[in-house]
Design a protein around this motif. Structure first.
Motif, mmCIF file in Angstrom:
data_model
loop_
_atom_site.group_PDB
_atom_site.id
_atom_site.type_symbol
_atom_site.label_atom_id
_atom_site.label_comp_id
_atom_site.label_asym_id
_atom_site.label_seq_id
_atom_site.Cartn_x
_atom_site.Cartn_y
_atom_site.Cartn_z
ATOM 1 N N PRO A 8 0.815 -1.205 0.000
ATOM 2 C CA PRO A 8 0.000 0.000 0.000
ATOM 3 C C PRO A 8 0.850 1.256 0.000
ATOM 4 O O PRO A 8 1.959 1.273 0.512
ATOM 5 C CB PRO A 8 -0.779 -0.109 1.321
ATOM 6 C CG PRO A 8 -0.662 -1.519 1.743
ATOM 7 C CD PRO A 8 0.608 -2.028 1.166
ATOM 8 N N VAL A 10 0.701 5.320 1.075
ATOM 9 C CA VAL A 10 -0.026 6.317 1.853
ATOM 10 C C VAL A 10 0.712 7.644 1.714
ATOM 11 O O VAL A 10 1.580 7.984 2.506
ATOM 12 C CB VAL A 10 -0.117 5.911 3.348
ATOM 13 C CG1 VAL A 10 -0.926 6.933 4.126
ATOM 14 C CG2 VAL A 10 -0.724 4.534 3.490
ATOM 15 N N ASP A 13 0.306 10.841 4.695
ATOM 16 C CA ASP A 13 0.472 10.583 6.120
ATOM 17 C C ASP A 13 1.824 11.118 6.582
ATOM 18 O O ASP A 13 2.845 10.479 6.390
ATOM 19 C CB ASP A 13 0.367 9.086 6.409
ATOM 20 C CG ASP A 13 0.416 8.780 7.899
ATOM 21 O OD1 ASP A 13 0.297 7.595 8.238
ATOM 22 O OD2 ASP A 13 0.581 9.703 8.717
ATOM 23 N N GLU A 57 -7.284 -8.509 8.756
ATOM 24 C CA GLU A 57 -8.351 -7.694 9.351
ATOM 25 C C GLU A 57 -7.787 -6.418 9.969
ATOM 26 O O GLU A 57 -8.355 -5.338 9.786
ATOM 27 C CB GLU A 57 -9.120 -8.492 10.402
ATOM 28 C CG GLU A 57 -10.199 -7.705 11.108
ATOM 29 C CD GLU A 57 -11.301 -7.140 10.224
ATOM 30 O OE1 GLU A 57 -12.023 -6.233 10.688
ATOM 31 O OE2 GLU A 57 -11.459 -7.598 9.065
ATOM 32 N N ARG A 60 -7.022 -4.165 7.139
ATOM 33 C CA ARG A 60 -8.265 -3.632 6.557
ATOM 34 C C ARG A 60 -8.776 -2.459 7.386
ATOM 35 O O ARG A 60 -9.150 -1.418 6.854
ATOM 36 C CB ARG A 60 -9.331 -4.718 6.471
ATOM 37 C CG ARG A 60 -10.618 -4.231 5.783
ATOM 38 C CD ARG A 60 -11.777 -5.179 5.996
ATOM 39 N NE ARG A 60 -12.197 -5.234 7.386
ATOM 40 C CZ ARG A 60 -12.941 -4.308 8.016
ATOM 41 N NH1 ARG A 60 -13.318 -3.214 7.376
ATOM 42 N NH2 ARG A 60 -13.277 -4.453 9.278
ATOM 43 N N ARG A 61 -8.768 -2.628 8.706
ATOM 44 C CA ARG A 61 -9.227 -1.547 9.589
ATOM 45 C C ARG A 61 -8.353 -0.306 9.469
ATOM 46 O O ARG A 61 -8.812 0.804 9.713
ATOM 47 C CB ARG A 61 -9.241 -2.032 11.037
ATOM 48 C CG ARG A 61 -10.305 -3.060 11.311
ATOM 49 C CD ARG A 61 -10.240 -3.534 12.740
ATOM 50 N NE ARG A 61 -11.151 -4.631 12.965
ATOM 51 C CZ ARG A 61 -11.254 -5.269 14.115
ATOM 52 N NH1 ARG A 61 -10.496 -4.929 15.144
ATOM 53 N NH2 ARG A 61 -12.114 -6.270 14.245
ATOM 54 N N ALA A 62 -7.090 -0.505 9.100
ATOM 55 C CA ALA A 62 -6.168 0.615 8.911
ATOM 56 C C ALA A 62 -6.271 1.198 7.501
ATOM 57 O O ALA A 62 -5.529 2.106 7.148
ATOM 58 C CB ALA A 62 -4.738 0.156 9.182
ATOM 59 N N GLY A 63 -7.172 0.642 6.684
ATOM 60 C CA GLY A 63 -7.373 1.151 5.333
ATOM 61 C C GLY A 63 -6.521 0.476 4.283
ATOM 62 O O GLY A 63 -6.388 0.991 3.176
ATOM 63 N N LEU A 64 -5.932 -0.678 4.612
ATOM 64 C CA LEU A 64 -5.065 -1.397 3.686
ATOM 65 C C LEU A 64 -5.699 -2.744 3.363
ATOM 66 O O LEU A 64 -5.688 -3.648 4.189
ATOM 67 C CB LEU A 64 -3.684 -1.611 4.316
ATOM 68 C CG LEU A 64 -3.023 -0.355 4.878
ATOM 69 C CD1 LEU A 64 -1.798 -0.725 5.694
ATOM 70 C CD2 LEU A 64 -2.668 0.588 3.763
ATOM 71 N N GLU A 65 -6.252 -2.873 2.185
ATOM 72 C CA GLU A 65 -6.928 -4.106 1.800
ATOM 73 C C GLU A 65 -5.937 -5.162 1.324
ATOM 74 O O GLU A 65 -5.084 -4.883 0.487
ATOM 75 C CB GLU A 65 -7.940 -3.836 0.682
ATOM 76 C CG GLU A 65 -9.106 -2.968 1.106
ATOM 77 C CD GLU A 65 -10.050 -3.641 2.081
ATOM 78 O OE1 GLU A 65 -10.185 -4.889 2.055
ATOM 79 O OE2 GLU A 65 -10.646 -2.917 2.890
#
Length: 93
Positions: A8, A10, A13, A57, A60-65
């Protein structure tokens, strides 16, 4: 030539520990004495994972699929103190 998935990105950030690479730094720490491994992204601990699905998971919660099946082979995840198959203390002793 297209490069293999590098992880990913970012770009906005300012607190990310990207070391100029433009990539998110994901670290899966060594197994804890009672099982599980801490998952850290850019210096922030996301939680204690007990399997690859937990890692996916948290990301995913951190925005990284990422698909749980791809976690073990992702080159942008740094597995420390054991490979993706090790989640707890070794049996026996």
């Amino acid at each position: 030539m297209t490069r293999r998935h590098e992880g990913p990105h970012v770009p906005d950030d300012p607190d990310a520990d990207l070391s100029g690479s433009g990539q998110v730094r994901v670290i899966v720490h060594p197994p804890m004495p009672k099982g599980g491994r801490r998952v850290r992204v850019d210096g922030e601990i996301l939680g204690l994972a007990h399997n690859a699905a937990d890692v996916a998971e948290f990301l995913r919660r951190a925005g990284l699929e990422i698909d749980p099946a791809e976690v073990a082979g992702a080159p942008w995840i740094d597995w420390r103190g054991g490979d993706p198959e090790h989640w707890g203390p070794e049996a026996g002793g």
